[in-house]
Design a protein around this motif. Structure first.
Motif, mmCIF file in Angstrom:
data_model
loop_
_atom_site.group_PDB
_atom_site.id
_atom_site.type_symbol
_atom_site.label_atom_id
_atom_site.label_comp_id
_atom_site.label_asym_id
_atom_site.label_seq_id
_atom_site.Cartn_x
_atom_site.Cartn_y
_atom_site.Cartn_z
ATOM 1 N N ARG A 236 5.751 7.045 8.696
ATOM 2 C CA ARG A 236 4.845 7.975 8.025
ATOM 3 C C ARG A 236 5.508 9.344 7.899
ATOM 4 N NH1 ARG A 236 -1.258 9.317 9.762
ATOM 5 N NH2 ARG A 236 -1.542 10.648 7.970
ATOM 6 N N TYR B 144 3.427 3.512 4.106
ATOM 7 C CA TYR B 144 4.175 3.170 2.895
ATOM 8 C C TYR B 144 3.740 3.964 1.665
ATOM 9 C CZ TYR B 144 6.419 -0.655 5.392
ATOM 10 O OH TYR B 144 7.174 -1.383 6.271
ATOM 11 N N ALA C 160 2.941 -1.275 -2.081
ATOM 12 C CA ALA C 160 2.850 -1.251 -0.614
ATOM 13 C C ALA C 160 1.851 -2.289 -0.130
ATOM 14 C CB ALA C 160 2.458 0.140 -0.139
ATOM 15 N N LEU D 109 10.188 -0.673 -1.375
ATOM 16 C CA LEU D 109 9.151 -1.696 -1.461
ATOM 17 C C LEU D 109 9.648 -2.995 -2.100
ATOM 18 C CD1 LEU D 109 6.207 0.550 -2.665
ATOM 19 C CD2 LEU D 109 6.768 -0.101 -0.311
ATOM 20 N N HIS E 239 12.641 -3.004 5.074
ATOM 21 C CA HIS E 239 11.458 -2.233 4.688
ATOM 22 C C HIS E 239 10.988 -1.294 5.804
ATOM 23 C CE1 HIS E 239 11.623 -5.780 2.084
ATOM 24 N NE2 HIS E 239 11.213 -4.940 1.144
ATOM 25 N N LEU F 72 3.532 -5.647 -0.098
ATOM 26 C CA LEU F 72 4.489 -5.707 1.005
ATOM 27 C C LEU F 72 3.767 -5.972 2.323
ATOM 28 C CD1 LEU F 72 7.525 -4.848 2.090
ATOM 29 C CD2 LEU F 72 6.271 -2.813 2.743
ATOM 30 N N CYS G 248 9.972 1.908 7.479
ATOM 31 C CA CYS G 248 9.409 3.153 6.969
ATOM 32 C C CYS G 248 8.551 3.804 8.049
ATOM 33 C CB CYS G 248 8.565 2.865 5.729
ATOM 34 S SG CYS G 248 8.084 4.347 4.813
ATOM 35 N N ALA H 254 6.640 5.957 0.288
ATOM 36 C CA ALA H 254 7.929 5.268 0.273
ATOM 37 C C ALA H 254 8.449 5.173 -1.158
ATOM 38 C CB ALA H 254 7.777 3.868 0.862
#
Length: 132
Positions: free
Chosen positions: A80, A23, A37, A31, A76, A40, A78, A26
């Protein structure tokens, strides 16, 4: 080696580092409504909704998966940055869809409706988009 999807209940120190990296880049809209992050991730662990994709003992992607009475909501999502475009998000999505269908519930994507990226992704995977 395959990518395994798992619920993150008691993350190891390495898992926490990996989640932070997932995150780290992101956009802020991804978020929301969380301020960071870290918030979250903590909320996902506390509520038991954090799921992640693991490959070679490392977490590469994560999302929140809420199991509602009428539908399941994947939000959410995501991956890497260094791992994007390798099917990790698709693997997370496929597994969430598989277990939602097993439970007899439709899967929806949760994201801000005003984000074109979210709209395009929802259209691409042919799932309804719910505003967060």
């Amino acid at each position: 080696m395959p990518v395994y999807i798992e619920k993150v209940a008691t993350p190891s120190p390495q898992d926490r580092t990996d989640l932070a990296k997932i995150y780290a880049d992101a956009p802020a809209w991804l978020l929301a409504p969380h301020a960071s992050a870290d918030e979250l991730i903590a909320a996902g662990i506390e509520r038991g909704t954090l799921v992640a994709a693991r490959f070679n003992d490392r977490l590469l992607g994560a999302a929140l998966l809420e199991k509602g009475e009428n539908r399941w909501l994947l939000s959410h999502l995501c991956v890497r940055k260094i791992t994007r475009r390798r099917g990790v998000a698709q693997r997370l999505l496929d597994e969430a869809l598989r277990i939602a269908v097993e439970d007899g519930k439709p899967l929806h994507l949760g994201a801000p409706r005003d984000q074109l990226e979210s709209q395009a992704f929802a259209a691409h995977v042919k799932l309804p988009l719910e505003s967060l």
